[in-house]
Each structure stands twice: as structure tokens, then as C-alpha cells.
Design an enzyme around this catalytic site. Structure first.
Site, PDB file in Angstrom:
ATOM      1  N   ILE A  19       0.827  -1.217   0.000  1.00  0.00           N
ATOM      2  CA  ILE A  19       0.000   0.000   0.000  1.00  0.00           C
ATOM      3  C   ILE A  19       0.856   1.260   0.000  1.00  0.00           C
ATOM      4  O   ILE A  19       0.359   2.370   0.010  1.00  0.00           O
ATOM      5  CB  ILE A  19      -0.940   0.031   1.231  1.00  0.00           C
ATOM      6  CG1 ILE A  19      -0.152  -0.246   2.507  1.00  0.00           C
ATOM      7  CG2 ILE A  19      -2.098  -0.915   1.039  1.00  0.00           C
ATOM      8  CD1 ILE A  19      -0.959  -0.196   3.773  1.00  0.00           C
ATOM      9  N   GLY A  20       2.157   1.060   0.014  1.00  0.00           N
ATOM     10  CA  GLY A  20       3.020   2.247  -0.018  1.00  0.00           C
ATOM     11  C   GLY A  20       4.458   1.791  -0.220  1.00  0.00           C
ATOM     12  O   GLY A  20       4.831   0.707   0.210  1.00  0.00           O
ATOM     13  N   GLY A  22       8.131   3.771   0.067  1.00  0.00           N
ATOM     14  CA  GLY A  22       8.837   5.047   0.267  1.00  0.00           C
ATOM     15  C   GLY A  22      10.286   4.916  -0.169  1.00  0.00           C
ATOM     16  O   GLY A  22      10.617   4.052  -0.973  1.00  0.00           O
ATOM     17  N   GLY A  23      11.146   5.734   0.407  1.00  0.00           N
ATOM     18  CA  GLY A  23      12.568   5.723   0.052  1.00  0.00           C
ATOM     19  C   GLY A  23      13.172   4.355   0.273  1.00  0.00           C
ATOM     20  O   GLY A  23      13.501   3.639  -0.661  1.00  0.00           O
ATOM     21  N   PHE A  24      13.246   3.980   1.582  1.00  0.00           N
ATOM     22  CA  PHE A  24      13.935   2.707   1.864  1.00  0.00           C
ATOM     23  C   PHE A  24      12.996   1.722   2.547  1.00  0.00           C
ATOM     24  O   PHE A  24      13.428   0.829   3.237  1.00  0.00           O
ATOM     25  CB  PHE A  24      15.159   2.965   2.737  1.00  0.00           C
ATOM     26  CG  PHE A  24      14.901   3.853   3.917  1.00  0.00           C
ATOM     27  CD1 PHE A  24      15.206   5.214   3.880  1.00  0.00           C
ATOM     28  CD2 PHE A  24      14.318   3.351   5.081  1.00  0.00           C
ATOM     29  CE1 PHE A  24      14.947   6.036   4.967  1.00  0.00           C
ATOM     30  CE2 PHE A  24      14.053   4.165   6.169  1.00  0.00           C
ATOM     31  CZ  PHE A  24      14.369   5.517   6.126  1.00  0.00           C
ATOM     32  N   LYS A  26       9.012  -0.473   2.286  1.00  0.00           N
ATOM     33  CA  LYS A  26       7.789  -0.871   1.571  1.00  0.00           C
ATOM     34  C   LYS A  26       6.749  -1.062   2.672  1.00  0.00           C
ATOM     35  O   LYS A  26       7.087  -1.521   3.774  1.00  0.00           O
ATOM     36  CB  LYS A  26       8.100  -2.189   0.833  1.00  0.00           C
ATOM     37  CG  LYS A  26       6.926  -2.831   0.138  1.00  0.00           C
ATOM     38  CD  LYS A  26       7.405  -3.983  -0.770  1.00  0.00           C
ATOM     39  CE  LYS A  26       8.016  -5.108   0.050  1.00  0.00           C
ATOM     40  NZ  LYS A  26       8.250  -6.323  -0.776  1.00  0.00           N
ATOM     41  N   VAL A  27       5.492  -0.658   2.420  1.00  0.00           N
ATOM     42  CA  VAL A  27       4.437  -0.826   3.427  1.00  0.00           C
ATOM     43  C   VAL A  27       3.382  -1.765   2.884  1.00  0.00           C
ATOM     44  O   VAL A  27       2.877  -1.542   1.775  1.00  0.00           O
ATOM     45  CB  VAL A  27       3.791   0.521   3.801  1.00  0.00           C
ATOM     46  CG1 VAL A  27       2.727   0.318   4.876  1.00  0.00           C
ATOM     47  CG2 VAL A  27       4.850   1.508   4.290  1.00  0.00           C
ATOM     48  N   LYS A  42       5.606  -1.935   7.852  1.00  0.00           N
ATOM     49  CA  LYS A  42       6.703  -1.249   7.165  1.00  0.00           C
ATOM     50  C   LYS A  42       7.874  -2.234   7.126  1.00  0.00           C
ATOM     51  O   LYS A  42       8.331  -2.691   8.173  1.00  0.00           O
ATOM     52  CB  LYS A  42       7.063   0.010   7.956  1.00  0.00           C
ATOM     53  CG  LYS A  42       7.936   1.018   7.243  1.00  0.00           C
ATOM     54  CD  LYS A  42       8.002   2.307   8.071  1.00  0.00           C
ATOM     55  CE  LYS A  42       9.016   3.294   7.533  1.00  0.00           C
ATOM     56  NZ  LYS A  42       9.065   4.528   8.364  1.00  0.00           N
ATOM     57  N   ASP A 134      10.434  16.613  10.470  1.00  0.00           N
ATOM     58  CA  ASP A 134      10.169  16.297   9.058  1.00  0.00           C
ATOM     59  C   ASP A 134       8.668  16.446   8.791  1.00  0.00           C
ATOM     60  O   ASP A 134       8.065  15.611   8.107  1.00  0.00           O
ATOM     61  CB  ASP A 134      10.650  14.868   8.748  1.00  0.00           C
ATOM     62  CG  ASP A 134      10.788  14.623   7.237  1.00  0.00           C
ATOM     63  OD1 ASP A 134      10.913  13.451   6.828  1.00  0.00           O
ATOM     64  OD2 ASP A 134      10.722  15.610   6.465  1.00  0.00           O
TER      65      ASP A 134
HETATM   66  O1  LIG Z   1      -1.872   2.547   6.640  1.00  0.00           O
HETATM   67  C1  LIG Z   1      -0.981   3.073   6.001  1.00  0.00           C
HETATM   68  N1  LIG Z   1      -1.095   3.405   4.699  1.00  0.00           N
HETATM   69  C2  LIG Z   1      -2.218   3.125   3.887  1.00  0.00           C
HETATM   70  C3  LIG Z   1      -3.193   2.196   4.229  1.00  0.00           C
HETATM   71  C4  LIG Z   1      -4.253   1.931   3.339  1.00  0.00           C
HETATM   72  C5  LIG Z   1      -4.361   2.608   2.135  1.00  0.00           C
HETATM   73  C6  LIG Z   1      -3.384   3.571   1.828  1.00  0.00           C
HETATM   74  C7  LIG Z   1      -2.328   3.815   2.693  1.00  0.00           C
HETATM   75  C8  LIG Z   1      -3.470   4.373   0.599  1.00  0.00           C
HETATM   76  N2  LIG Z   1      -4.330   3.782  -0.420  1.00  0.00           N
HETATM   77  C9  LIG Z   1      -5.643   3.378   0.135  1.00  0.00           C
HETATM   78  C10 LIG Z   1      -5.473   2.305   1.173  1.00  0.00           C
HETATM   79  C11 LIG Z   1       0.302   3.408   6.684  1.00  0.00           C
HETATM   80  C12 LIG Z   1       0.375   3.381   8.078  1.00  0.00           C
HETATM   81  C13 LIG Z   1       1.560   3.696   8.721  1.00  0.00           C
HETATM   82  C14 LIG Z   1       2.694   4.039   7.977  1.00  0.00           C
HETATM   83  F1  LIG Z   1       3.848   4.342   8.606  1.00  0.00           F
HETATM   84  C15 LIG Z   1       2.637   4.074   6.587  1.00  0.00           C
HETATM   85  C16 LIG Z   1       1.441   3.755   5.945  1.00  0.00           C
END
Ligand SMILES: O=C(Nc1ccc2c(c1)CNCC2)c1ccc(F)cc1
Length: 307
Positions: A19-20, A22-24, A26-27, A42, A134
Site C-alpha cells: 500500500i506504499g 517510500g525511500g527505503f 515498503k508498506v 513497514k 520532518d
Molecule cells: O496505513 C498506512 N497506509 C495506507 C493504508 C491503506 C491505504 C493507503 C495507505 C493508501 N491507499 C488506500 C489504502 C500506513 C500506516 C503507517 C505508515 F507508517 C505508513 C502507511
């Protein structure tokens, strides 16, 4: 035999899509099996982290000392031969950055709701002796109740340097672009040090006063977090100062969650309380905090019994 870095993680979580990225890090979206709660994991590779490893350690230590409704919660940390996994609070609304872009810019009333939450989070973080350092729309996520959660404490440190960034944040909320911007870093730096920025026609006089107080080039002339809490602009329509104290302070032990854990693990409440109070940020911490989150959401304080 290839060491499986995911073995420990998959004991406790079902992993879903990314779902994400970033730099270093992956989420990935995941579900905590025992509570059924969604979490964000993360994932960092220690080899590619390289010199950034101390930043991650700093972020983990800082987040272990922060427990607030507008700061993203850390539940569990798993470190293996090659990976570091941070299990974090799920924020499905994504980044405030994308939210502002989608709406072009926010009206003052909506910006004020968000900005009060940002001031609440930063005042709390400062009260714990940290500066985020930041603060930007990418590091403020929106949860399922349209509340903001502050993430990414990789640059945090002890001195306080956040007020100016909050001025830039508030400008971005109300204008949809940055007060100081330039593709050339040196020109950008000069603009920042000059401290002059465009005032669009839609900004109210009170808004202009507050922006000016936060964007002062001289830190000594800048408004303090204490004066922000009950500033005229933040009070409009609210009549009460920004509340920054945490709703569930660190170390707080909830009786109902302990009861469910002790029944599930067939342990006494006392031994369960002792184990949770160690705050090892292991499976026990994660299960306890996610039970507490379920309770706060009005869900049953129950763990999944294997059918
Ligand atoms: O929950 C997170 N992101 C997240 C979750 C679900 C969705 C997204 C981001 C964006 N697209 C829709 C669905 C999240 C939580 C903590 C973090 F450090 C980084 C990301």
C-alpha cells in the site's frame, strides 16, 4: 538453507497487498490474526538501509515513547537476519498530501480541523522531549474516521524545530502549494532565508497573522507551541484551546484487555499484567495494544478462538 525472514511475521499476521513504497521501506497491508485488526507493516531490508539504519533505530525508539491519538501507533517490531518489520497503525485514508491535491485547496474551516490535530500531535511529541523535524503533508496520514496520524520519526531529535514547518504545512493546506518553492536548491534556500512568500487573495486577515507568526525567519521571533494551543485562529468556532494530552497515556493498562489476554493464555491477571508491562514490542505488546484499539472503536474486546 535460506533463512526465511518472513517466518516469524507470518505466525502472527496475514499479509496482503503493498500500500506504499517510500525511500527505503515498503508498506504492506496486513491483518493481525488473533484480534482480526488491520495493520500496516513497514518492511525494510537491512542491507539496502545501509547508513539509514540508525534513522530506523531512532524512529523505533521514539515511537516506543509516544502514545497519542494523532500519532501513528507502533505495535510490534520484528528484526531478522536481513529485515526489520515495524507493525504500525493502519491509516486507510492515505496521505494528507494526496487529500489536498485532490481538493486543490481546503476551506479555512476544514483546514482548521486538521491543523488543530497537527498542533495537538506536535505539542504532545514536544512534551515527550522530541522534535519531529520532518513535518510535511506526506507524513500525515488519514485514518478511517478522517483523523490525522503523524508518521515517520526517522529524523526526530531532542531540539525543537517544528514551528516553522507547521507554518509551511498550514500554508499548503490553505493554498494547495508551498510558500517557498524552487527547483534550484540554492534559490529555494535564499527564498526561505528571505522569508517572503505570496499571500493569495482568499486568505483571511487572521490567517495571514498566524502564518506570519510561524514563518518568522528568526526562531526567537517565532510563535511557540504553547501560544499556538490557544491562538485566536485555532479557537475560531471551537471556544476551547487545542487538547494535546494523550487519551491513552503510555504504560496505561486496561483491565478488560488484561482479562481477555489472561483467559486466552490461561495465565493469572497479575502475570499477564507483568508481561504486558514489560513493553517488549513483541506479540504480547501488539495483541494488547490492538485489543485496546478494538475497545476504543467500540468493538468487542475478544481474541479469535481457533475454530
Ligand atoms: O496505513 C498506512 N497506509 C495506507 C493504508 C491503506 C491505504 C493507503 C495507505 C493508501 N491507499 C488506500 C489504502 C500506513 C500506516 C503507517 C505508515 F507508517 C505508513 C502507511
Amino acid at each position: 538453507m535460506a533463512v526465511d525472514d518472513y517466518e516469524e511475521l507470518l505466525k502472527y499476521y496475514d499479509l496482503y497487498e503493498t500500500i506504499g513504497a517510500g525511500g527505503f521501506a515498503k508498506v504492506k497491508l496486513a491483518r493481525h490474526i488473533l484480534t482480526g485488526e488491520k495493520v500496516a507493516i513497514k518492511i525494510m531490508d537491512k542491507a539496502t538501509l545501509g547508513d539509514d539504519l540508525p534513522r530506523v533505530k531512532m524512529e523505533i525508539e521514539a515511537m516506543k515513547n509516544l502514545s497519542h491519538h494523532h500519532v501513528c501507533h507502533l505495535y510490534h517490531v520484528i528484526e531478522t537476519a536481513n529485515k526489520i518489520f515495524m507493525i504500525l497503525e493502519y491509516c486507510p485514508g492515505g496521505e494528507l498530501f494526496d487529500y489536498i491535491i485532490a481538493k486543490d485547496r481546503l476551506m479555512e474551516d476544514e483546514a482548521r480541523v486538521f491543523f488543530r490535530q497537527i498542533v495537538s500531535a506536535v505539542a504532545y511529541v514536544h512534551s515527550r522531549g522530541y522534535a519531529h523535524r520532518d513535518l510535511k503533508p506526506e507524513n500525515l496520514l488519514i485514518d478511517e474516521d478522517q483523523n490525522l496520524k503523524l508518521i515517520d520519526f526517522g529524523l526526530c531529535a531532542k531540539p525543537k524545530a517544528d514551528i516553522w514547518s507547521m507554518g509551511v504545512l498550514m500554508y499548503a493546506l490553505l493554498c494547495g502549494y508551498l510558500p517557498f518553492d524552487d527547483d534550484n536548491v540554492m534559490l529555494l534556500y535564499r527564498k526561505i532565508m528571505r522569508g517572503k512568500y505570496e499571500i493569495p487573495k482568499w486568505l483571511s486577515p487572521d490567517t495571514i497573522i498566524l502564518l506570519n507568526q510561524m514563518l518568522q525567519v528568526d526562531p526567537k521571533k517565532r510563535i511557540t507551541i504553547k501560544h499556538l494551543l490557544n491562538h485566536q485562529w485555532l479557537l475560531q468556532g471551537y471556544k476551547c484551546p487545542v487538547e494535546w494530552q494523550s487519551k491513552y497515556p503510555l504504560g496505561y493498562i486496561d483491565e478488560d484487555c488484561i482479562t481477555e489476554l489472561s483467559v486466552f493464555h490461561k495465565q493469572s491477571k497479575q502475570s499477564m499484567t507483568n508481561l504486558v508491562s514489560e513493553w517488549n514490542y513483541d506479540q504480547t505488546t501488539a495483541t494488547y495494544l490492538l485489543l485496546q484499539s478494538k475497545k476504543a472503536q467500540g468493538k468487542p474486546v475478544r481474541l479469535m478462538r481457533s475454530s
